[in-house]
Motif scaffolding. Sequence first.
Motif, PDB file in Angstrom:
ATOM      1  N   LYS A 101      -4.382  17.193 -21.154  1.00 39.80           N
ATOM      2  CA  LYS A 101      -2.946  16.912 -21.050  1.00 39.80           C
ATOM      3  C   LYS A 101      -2.367  16.298 -22.321  1.00 39.80           C
ATOM      4  O   LYS A 101      -1.170  16.059 -22.407  1.00 39.80           O
ATOM      5  CB  LYS A 101      -2.689  15.949 -19.890  1.00 39.80           C
ATOM      6  CG  LYS A 101      -3.024  16.521 -18.542  1.00 39.80           C
ATOM      7  CD  LYS A 101      -2.784  15.493 -17.457  1.00 39.80           C
ATOM      8  CE  LYS A 101      -3.154  16.061 -16.101  1.00 39.80           C
ATOM      9  NZ  LYS A 101      -2.947  15.091 -15.036  1.00 39.80           N
ATOM     10  N   TYR A 151       4.025   8.451 -22.234  1.00 39.77           N
ATOM     11  CA  TYR A 151       4.411   9.858 -22.314  1.00 39.77           C
ATOM     12  C   TYR A 151       5.883  10.050 -21.940  1.00 39.77           C
ATOM     13  O   TYR A 151       6.433   9.334 -21.109  1.00 39.77           O
ATOM     14  CB  TYR A 151       3.561  10.698 -21.361  1.00 39.77           C
ATOM     15  CG  TYR A 151       2.146  11.003 -21.827  1.00 39.77           C
ATOM     16  CD1 TYR A 151       1.685  10.675 -23.100  1.00 39.77           C
ATOM     17  CD2 TYR A 151       1.263  11.649 -20.970  1.00 39.77           C
ATOM     18  CE1 TYR A 151       0.402  10.982 -23.506  1.00 39.77           C
ATOM     19  CE2 TYR A 151      -0.034  11.965 -21.369  1.00 39.77           C
ATOM     20  CZ  TYR A 151      -0.462  11.623 -22.633  1.00 39.77           C
ATOM     21  OH  TYR A 151      -1.735  11.938 -23.037  1.00 39.77           O
ATOM     22  N   ARG A 152       6.501  11.042 -22.544  1.00 34.69           N
ATOM     23  CA  ARG A 152       7.841  11.550 -22.224  1.00 34.69           C
ATOM     24  C   ARG A 152       8.961  10.501 -22.327  1.00 34.69           C
ATOM     25  O   ARG A 152       9.962  10.598 -21.634  1.00 34.69           O
ATOM     26  CB  ARG A 152       7.863  12.181 -20.830  1.00 34.69           C
ATOM     27  CG  ARG A 152       6.973  13.390 -20.678  1.00 34.69           C
ATOM     28  CD  ARG A 152       7.104  14.053 -19.316  1.00 34.69           C
ATOM     29  NE  ARG A 152       6.951  13.164 -18.209  1.00 34.69           N
ATOM     30  CZ  ARG A 152       5.816  12.890 -17.571  1.00 34.69           C
ATOM     31  NH1 ARG A 152       4.705  13.461 -17.928  1.00 34.69           N
ATOM     32  NH2 ARG A 152       5.792  12.063 -16.550  1.00 34.69           N
ATOM     33  N   GLN A 153       8.785   9.524 -23.203  1.00 33.67           N
ATOM     34  CA  GLN A 153       9.846   8.530 -23.364  1.00 33.67           C
ATOM     35  C   GLN A 153      10.420   8.497 -24.774  1.00 33.67           C
ATOM     36  O   GLN A 153      11.280   7.664 -25.072  1.00 33.67           O
ATOM     37  CB  GLN A 153       9.350   7.155 -22.921  1.00 33.67           C
ATOM     38  CG  GLN A 153       9.046   7.126 -21.433  1.00 33.67           C
ATOM     39  CD  GLN A 153       8.716   5.734 -20.941  1.00 33.67           C
ATOM     40  OE1 GLN A 153       9.149   4.731 -21.511  1.00 33.67           O
ATOM     41  NE2 GLN A 153       7.957   5.661 -19.862  1.00 33.67           N
ATOM     42  N   GLY A 154       9.940   9.373 -25.657  1.00 33.61           N
ATOM     43  CA  GLY A 154      10.501   9.477 -26.994  1.00 33.61           C
ATOM     44  C   GLY A 154      10.316   8.253 -27.863  1.00 33.61           C
ATOM     45  O   GLY A 154      11.113   8.009 -28.772  1.00 33.61           O
ATOM     46  N   LEU A 179       0.572  12.155 -27.683  1.00 35.69           N
ATOM     47  CA  LEU A 179       1.692  12.477 -26.803  1.00 35.69           C
ATOM     48  C   LEU A 179       1.186  13.365 -25.678  1.00 35.69           C
ATOM     49  O   LEU A 179       0.054  13.850 -25.720  1.00 35.69           O
ATOM     50  CB  LEU A 179       2.777  13.237 -27.576  1.00 35.69           C
ATOM     51  CG  LEU A 179       3.389  12.557 -28.795  1.00 35.69           C
ATOM     52  CD1 LEU A 179       4.297  13.530 -29.533  1.00 35.69           C
ATOM     53  CD2 LEU A 179       4.156  11.319 -28.394  1.00 35.69           C
ATOM     54  N   MET A 180       2.042  13.632 -24.715  1.00 36.24           N
ATOM     55  CA  MET A 180       1.720  14.628 -23.703  1.00 36.24           C
ATOM     56  C   MET A 180       1.745  16.000 -24.380  1.00 36.24           C
ATOM     57  O   MET A 180       2.536  16.236 -25.288  1.00 36.24           O
ATOM     58  CB  MET A 180       2.714  14.576 -22.553  1.00 36.24           C
ATOM     59  CG  MET A 180       2.422  15.579 -21.459  1.00 36.24           C
ATOM     60  SD  MET A 180       3.494  15.311 -20.034  1.00 36.24           S
ATOM     61  CE  MET A 180       2.252  14.768 -18.872  1.00 36.24           C
ATOM     62  N   LYS A 181       0.874  16.882 -23.941  1.00 39.15           N
ATOM     63  CA  LYS A 181       0.712  18.195 -24.568  1.00 39.15           C
ATOM     64  C   LYS A 181       2.018  18.962 -24.713  1.00 39.15           C
ATOM     65  O   LYS A 181       2.219  19.682 -25.688  1.00 39.15           O
ATOM     66  CB  LYS A 181      -0.302  19.024 -23.768  1.00 39.15           C
ATOM     67  CG  LYS A 181      -0.553  20.394 -24.340  1.00 39.15           C
ATOM     68  CD  LYS A 181      -1.729  21.114 -23.711  1.00 39.15           C
ATOM     69  CE  LYS A 181      -1.610  21.288 -22.236  1.00 39.15           C
ATOM     70  NZ  LYS A 181      -2.704  22.104 -21.675  1.00 39.15           N
ATOM     71  N   THR A 182       2.934  18.780 -23.765  1.00 41.28           N
ATOM     72  CA  THR A 182       4.195  19.526 -23.791  1.00 41.28           C
ATOM     73  C   THR A 182       5.287  18.836 -24.601  1.00 41.28           C
ATOM     74  O   THR A 182       6.367  19.399 -24.770  1.00 41.28           O
ATOM     75  CB  THR A 182       4.698  19.754 -22.352  1.00 41.28           C
ATOM     76  OG1 THR A 182       4.834  18.475 -21.714  1.00 41.28           O
ATOM     77  CG2 THR A 182       3.732  20.629 -21.566  1.00 41.28           C
ATOM     78  N   GLU A 183       5.025  17.634 -25.103  1.00 41.41           N
ATOM     79  CA  GLU A 183       6.024  16.901 -25.886  1.00 41.41           C
ATOM     80  C   GLU A 183       6.035  17.367 -27.331  1.00 41.41           C
ATOM     81  O   GLU A 183       5.004  17.743 -27.887  1.00 41.41           O
ATOM     82  CB  GLU A 183       5.696  15.405 -25.905  1.00 41.41           C
ATOM     83  CG  GLU A 183       6.072  14.652 -24.667  1.00 41.41           C
ATOM     84  CD  GLU A 183       5.788  13.175 -24.826  1.00 41.41           C
ATOM     85  OE1 GLU A 183       6.691  12.462 -25.336  1.00 41.41           O
ATOM     86  OE2 GLU A 183       4.695  12.735 -24.454  1.00 41.41           O
ATOM     87  N   ASP A 184       7.199  17.293 -27.934  1.00 38.20           N
ATOM     88  CA  ASP A 184       7.332  17.530 -29.364  1.00 38.20           C
ATOM     89  C   ASP A 184       7.548  16.196 -30.052  1.00 38.20           C
ATOM     90  O   ASP A 184       8.116  15.274 -29.470  1.00 38.20           O
ATOM     91  CB  ASP A 184       8.521  18.453 -29.659  1.00 38.20           C
ATOM     92  CG  ASP A 184       8.269  19.881 -29.181  1.00 38.20           C
ATOM     93  OD1 ASP A 184       7.121  20.352 -29.307  1.00 38.20           O
ATOM     94  OD2 ASP A 184       9.218  20.505 -28.675  1.00 38.20           O
TER      95      ASP A 184
END
Length: 188
Positions: free
Chosen positions: A177, A127-130, A155-160
């Motif tokens: 999540k 998560y959150r590493q693009g 992905l994490m729910k808040t990631e695009d």
Amino acid sequence: MRIVAGRHRGRPLSAPAGEQTRPTSALTRESVFNILTHGKFAADGDPLQGATVLDGFAGAGANGLEALSRGATHAVFMESQAAAITALRENLSALDEHANATVVHGDCLHPARASRPCEVVFLDPPYRQGMAPPALRALWSSGWIAANALVVVELMKTEDLSVPEEFAEIDTRKYGKAKVIFLRAPAG
């Protein structure tokens, strides 16, 4: 962690110790596989039946093993962490799936050339590493993703997700999540 459905239903899976690997939750995995086998993607038949699948950023292999349990004929597991590969090999032995699996000790961002393309691809990067967009590009260019393959990215729910232009986004779902994005690979 357990197999949700299919011939290995209810069988436990090992997970590596520590926090370097984050297994997909059972709820998310069950939902994704129900969508694949009973939802709109199954309109022309279950996409897992007889498929070769890629479990990228495989961890202990829950997605690929679930696919094998539900009718995929072969799963390729790509993972770079030694502890995760050890757990994955334990799971393959426990389920007697070695003959139907290939374990690639490698990086989804810099994969070796594929020996065969996969019709269904699961990507569950940290998560959150693009990592998802460059992994999609690298796996596509090195032949791991078949033309018109169905690709499932968690992905994490808040990631695009900045979807590479070759791929078409066809559905997005959120579970706890997690956010799961379904993509269609280019036609060729």
